[in-house]
Design an enzyme around this catalytic site. Structure first.
Site, PDB file in Angstrom:
ATOM      1  N   HIS A  73      36.172  22.320 125.856  1.00  0.00           N
ATOM      2  CA  HIS A  73      36.116  21.844 124.422  1.00  0.00           C
ATOM      3  C   HIS A  73      36.261  24.070 124.576  1.00  0.00           C
ATOM      4  O   HIS A  73      36.476  24.337 125.261  1.00  0.00           O
ATOM      5  CB  HIS A  73      35.569  21.642 123.821  1.00  0.00           C
ATOM      6  N   CYS A 129      29.189  21.843 129.990  1.00  0.00           N
ATOM      7  CA  CYS A 129      30.386  22.068 129.376  1.00  0.00           C
ATOM      8  C   CYS A 129      31.554  22.907 129.930  1.00  0.00           C
ATOM      9  O   CYS A 129      31.219  24.135 130.098  1.00  0.00           O
ATOM     10  CB  CYS A 129      30.902  21.191 128.795  1.00  0.00           C
TER      11      CYS A 129
END
Length: 549
Positions: free
Chosen positions: A449, A468
């Site tokens: 992301h 992440c």
């Protein structure tokens, strides 16, 4: 309860004696072989505790020879055959794949190779069989030893479902055994590059030109020191230029040419490229060829854990190098800095396929972050969620209702109660996921992301996330993933959709492989070996599991 059921004793003697042999020599070899193999226990493990059959030599051999009808596989009364010679060749050359030939009893096999006594031939056949199967497994999937030592840390190591019986059947049906063995290890450029580096550093180790330690103090451009001569020789060796390539002009001077080479060395070793030989650069310069060989072998092992076919178009993330690479038709299209999980929240290693991306995404905050990080902030400032554009819902179900977070007494809320709330951050400039989210559904709930915290990408060490992977150029990555022959995408088209401000899901067709790796030794687009830090401190643990008995 985990139970091992012993369902039978395989007396191979009976099988051998029942076989019909036309020649006395074959009958004699059969009897000796039976004596050698007889009464190996054939153990069938329960489903709950199915250790790989290859782990236990006696069980493995009993199963293989029982299945094959108890025939010698590679030898006759005249000695080992042509296929036996091919097997021995690859066991001898296991070092070319970063494996240890001693693990495959090569010396013992060689000692018995010319011995045509029936006892020796019988043992030789089983030695070839077991070590061949073991080698095939290890070069294809990586040794099982790391998994047996630490199943959690090295969950990817080896192949627990590997079937030696089917493998032997496959080999017996294979006409071109050379081609078969050559196809076993990964063939992609990353693995083959490390294999070439293994040869390069082996040459350095035995060249006689490597000085044990060349430097103990910092040196800067413009300095003059006798140690600089050794530094120039070291760089020449590392660049494969040869010591004879050095000019005779003031070899003890830290000149501009050496500064350029030092900057290149620092970039290739994950260091700050300032051209100064400080403590960190000194430590990397002083690392011996053997240390580098060990590092290369460890990273070759890691590649065997991954899919051997990376894909025609794929994304590769190197956690240890904090970088993402985009490949198409085996060519590097671009790379970019990324931020990975911190030591306490490590980014997992696995492969998957990117299925879609989300523009202007919502961020549903994981309960662990909500209770461990957000609750303490709310106790200090009840307006914290409102200021961050984060909405609060009564639960994670569809019927959850929105709650005004400013009227709750957060000091009375327990961490377990906090985990029951759903916290969702709406799209916007402050959204933790930034403007783009790249999704490849997986058991770890990890994705790529964007991020509003762009300054962190300039750091040399970038392990700041909860697991992440944050990407520095999301629009560029999105265009690469979406771009197809009949549907062209570029950064401008992506930015146009983002600037509309609405959440939008774009499917990736066809899906694109992503390989999240942990490589402390790797090759760049020019085939140059690179080394970098071990952010999660895994190299030494893996080396110990692989090579220390």
């Amino acid at each position: 309860m985990k139970i091992i059921k012993v369902i039978g004793i395989v007396c191979l003697m009976c099988l051998w004696l029942s076989a019909a042999y036309s020649k006395a020599g074959e009958r004699d070899l059969a009897k000796v072989m039976a004596d050698h193999l007889q009464c190996y226990p054939l153990e069938i493990l329960s489903f709950e505790e199915q250790n790989p059959i290859i782990i236990k030599k006696s069980v493995c051999l009993a199963a293989i020879y029982h299945k094959s009808g108890a025939e010698p596989l590679w030898v006759s009364e005249k000695g080992p055959g042509e296929r036996a010679a091919i097997i021995l060749k690859y066991l001898r050359n296991a070092g070319n794949e970063g494996l240890n030939p001693a693990d495959y009893q090569v010396k013992k096999i060689e000692r018995q190779w010319a011995d045509l006594s029936l006892n020796s031939l019988a043992e030789l056949d089983t030695l070839l069989t077991y070590n061949m199967v073991k080698y095939i497994h290890d070069v294809s999937y990586g040794q099982l030893k790391p998994y047996m030592v630490n199943p959690k840390l090295f969950a990817e190591a080896g192949e627990r479902g590997f079937d030696p019986l089917k493998m032997v059947e496959t080999i017996r049906k294979t006409e071109d055994l050379e081609a078969f063995f050559q196809s076993l290890p990964p063939q992609h450029r990353q693995y083959m590059g490390l294999k070439n580096a293994l040869i390069q550093y082996s040459g350095m180790k035995y060249s006689g030109l490597w000085q044990k330690e060349i430097l103990r103090k910092s040196i800067r451009p413009g300095d003059e020191d006798e140690k600089i001569i050794e530094i120039k020789k070291r760089i020449a060796l590392l660049e494969n230029a040869g010591v004879e390539s050095l000019t005779t002009d003031n070899l003890s001077l830290f000149d501009d040419d050496l500064m350029k080479k030092m900057i290149r060395f620092q970039l290739n070793n994950g260091l700050e490229p300032d051209g100064i030989i400080g403590p960190k650069t000194m430590r990397e310069l002083n690392k011996s060829p053997q240390e580098r060989l060990d590092q290369i072998k460890v990273n070759m092992t890691r590649w065997r854990w991954h899919d051997h076919t990376l894909g025609d178009k794929y994304i590769l993330v190197n956690i240890a190098n904090y970088r993402l690479f985009a490949y198409e038709t085996d060519k590097l299209k671009f790379s970019m800095p990324v931020i990975v999980g911190e030591l306490q929240n490590q980014t997992p290693v696995f492969s998957d396929k990117i299925k879609y991306l989300e523009l202007n995404p919502y961020w549903n905050m994981p309960p662990s972050i909500a209770k461990n990080e957000e609750l303490p902030k709310l106790r200090k400032n009840p307006n914290y969620l409102v200021n961050k554009n984060i909405r609060l819902f009564s639960n994670w179900q569809k019927d959850g209702v929105e709650i005004d977070s400013t009227v709750i007494d957060w000091n009375a809320v327990t961490p377990s109660q906090m985990a029951g709330f759903k916290l969702r951050q709406d799209p916007g400039p402050a959204n933790a996921l930034g403007r783009v989210k790249f999704v490849f559904p997986n058991q770890y709930f990890v994705y790529l992301h964007d991020t509003p915290s762009k300054k962190l990408f300039s750091r040399q060490t970038r392990s700041f996330s909860h697991g992440c992977i944050r990407v520095s150029e999301p629009e560029k990555l999105a265009a690469f993933l979406l771009n197809e022959k009949d549907n062209k995408w570029d950064r401008e088209r992506v930015n146009h959709l983002i600037n509309l401000g609405k959440r939008k899901v774009l499917k990736i067709r066809p899906t694109i492989p992503i390989h999240i790796t942990y490589q402390t030794a790797w090759v760049d687009k020019n085939g140059q070996i690179n080394f970098n830090g071990d952010v999660y401190r895994r190299d030494e643990k893996l080396y110990q599991a692989l090579f220390i008995k």
